[in-house]
Design a protein around this motif. Structure first.
Motif: not given
Length: 99
Positions: A31-50
């Motif tokens: 969410l802070v760094l321009p070269f990482l897709q923040g929302f994608l990682f947050l969604a994948l993290g939510t998927f793994v932790l569901r």
């Protein structure tokens, strides 16, 4: 929509928690760094932790309501990955038993 604790299937796993929290950390950095897709990682993290936390289960419900086809594809990929890793694990166990 209220989700009852009885409706959620808990699968406690240290590995899943570590992987999920790592993805969530990458998401926050993204969410802070321009070269990482923040929302994608947050969604994948939510998927793994569901299956670990009720808040992740609720978040997954929101993501699934927005992008049902994508969630279905990711769940299919997860099933194939689990099957593939299980098959490789069985092969490895068979090789170790022969030795």
């Amino acid at each position: 929509m209220a989700i009852c604790r009885d409706m959620m299937e808990f699968r406690p796993s240290i590995r899943r928690k570590a992987a999920g929290w790592s993805l969530m950390g990458l998401g926050v950095l993204g969410l802070v760094l321009p070269f990482l897709q923040g929302f994608l990682f947050l969604a994948l993290g939510t998927f793994v932790l569901r299956h670990q936390y009720i808040w992740a289960h609720r978040g997954m419900g929101w993501i699934e309501s927005r992008w049902p086809e994508t969630v279905a594809k990711v769940e299919g990929m997860e099933q194939r990955l689990v099957a593939r890793v299980g098959a490789q694990w069985q092969k490895l166990r068979g090789l170790l038993r022969r030795a």
